[in-house]
Design an enzyme around this catalytic site. Structure first.
Site, PDB file in Angstrom:
ATOM      1  N   CYS A  69       0.856  -1.182   0.000  1.00 38.15           N
ATOM      2  CA  CYS A  69       0.000   0.000   0.000  1.00 38.15           C
ATOM      3  C   CYS A  69       0.894   1.234   0.000  1.00 38.15           C
ATOM      4  O   CYS A  69       1.733   1.386   0.899  1.00 38.15           O
ATOM      5  CB  CYS A  69      -0.901  -0.001   1.237  1.00 38.15           C
ATOM      6  N   CYS A 191      -0.813   3.919  -6.701  1.00 39.98           N
ATOM      7  CA  CYS A 191      -1.636   3.233  -5.705  1.00 39.98           C
ATOM      8  C   CYS A 191      -1.820   1.819  -6.203  1.00 39.98           C
ATOM      9  O   CYS A 191      -2.062   1.601  -7.401  1.00 39.98           O
ATOM     10  CB  CYS A 191      -2.985   3.943  -5.545  1.00 39.98           C
TER      11      CYS A 191
END
Length: 272
Positions: A69, A191
C-alpha cells in the site's frame, strides 16, 4: 512465510507479482477493508492500523513483511522499521525513478492518493528527481474506493461507470498525453489499486503512453532482501500456500482473489 497487507484488495496486484517471483513461498495476505480507505484518512490512523496488522502477522510467524500500500508505506514504514529492526520490511512507492529512466518527453503524470502525494517520504523522492523530469501530480480522491467496490463485481453497471468517470476526470486534469514535446508520455500508477483500472486508463490515454506500476519491482526487491535475510523456501519445489484474510467482507476479497489470482480458497475474517 511472508506477510502482506493493504487497505483492501489493491495489494493483490503486488501479491500477484510476489507469487510469480517467489512461487515456493508461503504468504499471508490481509485486506484491511474494515478500516479503509487509507488514502483519505489521517496519518495517525494509517500508522495505528499498520502497527496492528504487523503485530498480528508477527503473531502468525511471518519472517518478512511487504506493505502493499503506497499510503501505508509513506506514513508508517519508517515507524515499523524502527520498532522491528530485525524484520525485513519492504514497502511500495510510486515508481518515479523507473518512469524518469524511460520517459522521452520528460513529462510524467503521477496518479496517487492525496495522503501519498502529501507525505514527506514522497516529497523527498520527488525532490531527488527534480532535475530529471517534470512530474505532474494528480490526487485521485475516490478512485481507490471505487475500484475496491467494483473490482470483484464487473457486472455492476453503477460501479463500473463510477470507475470510468473517476479515471476520465483525473486523466483530464493531468493534461495532454502523447509522444510530442510537452505531452505526458508516461503515467505512474501510484496506488496498488490502480492497476485494476489499467484497461480503463489505457482507453483514455491512448496506446502509446507508458503505464508504470510497482508490483514487479517490489517482488524483485523482496526476493533480494530475503535471499540474505531468511530462508525463502526456494529450494522446495512445492508451490507455496496463500492464506487470505479480511477485516471487512470476506466474500469481497474472495471474489477479487478468484478473478485476479485464480485463487479459490477460503477467506478468513479478522476482528480487530
Amino acid at each position: 512465510m511472508i506477510g502482506v497487507f493493504d487497505s483492501g484488495v489493491g495489494g493483490l496486484s503486488v501479491l500477484r507479482a510476489l507469487r510469480a517471483e517467489l512461487p515456493n513461498d508461503n504468504f499471508i495476505y490481509i485486506a484491511d477493508s474494515g478500516h479503509a480507505p487509507y488514502g483519505e484518512r489521517d496519518q495517525a490512523h494509517v500508522i495505528a492500523r499498520s502497527r496492528a496488522l504487523t503485530a498480528h502477522l508477527l503473531g502468525q510467524g511471518v519472517q518478512a513483511l511487504v506493505i502493499a500500500c503506497n499510503t501505508a508505506t509513506a506514513a508508517a514504514i519508517d515507524v515499523l522499521r524502527s520498532e522491528h529492526p530485525q524484520l525485513p520490511i519492504i514497502g511500495v512507492e510510486p515508481a518515479l525513478k523507473p518512469a524518469a529512466a524511460t520517459s522521452k518527453t520528460r513529462r510524467i503524470g503521477v496518479m496517487a492518493t492525496r495522503s501519498t502525494l502529501g507525505s514527506s517520504r514522497f516529497r523527498a523522492l520527488l525532490g531527488s528527481l527534480a532535475t530529471q523530469a517534470e512530474f505532474v501530480l494528480q490526487p485521485c480522491d475516490g478512485l481507490a474506493d471505487a475500484i475496491e467496490r467494483g473490482v470483484a463485481n464487473t457486472a455492476n453497471p453503477p460501479t463500473a461507470t463510477e470507475i470510468i468517470a473517476a479515471c476520465a476526470r483525473h486523466t483530464r486534469a493531468l493534461g495532454q498525453f502523447g509522444l510530442k514535446d510537452g505531452e505526458i508520455d508516461t503515467l505512474v500508477l501510484g496506488c496498488t489499486h490502480y492497476p485494476f483500472a489499467a484497461a480503463v486508463l489505457r482507453d483514455l490515454i491512448g496506446p502509446d503512453v507508458q503505464l508504470v506500476d510497482t508490483g514487479e519491482a517490489v517482488a524483485r526487491q523482496t526476493r533480494l532482501r530475503l535471499a540474505s535475510a531468511v530462508s525463502t523456501g526456494e529450494a522446495d519445489s512445492a508451490p507455496g500456500r496463500i492464506s487470505l484474510f479480511s477485516t471487512g467482507q470476506a466474500t469481497h476479497l474472495r471474489a477479487a482473489a478468484q478473478r485476479w489470482l485464480q485463487l479459490d480458497g477460503p477467506v478468513g475474517t479478522l476482528h480487530f
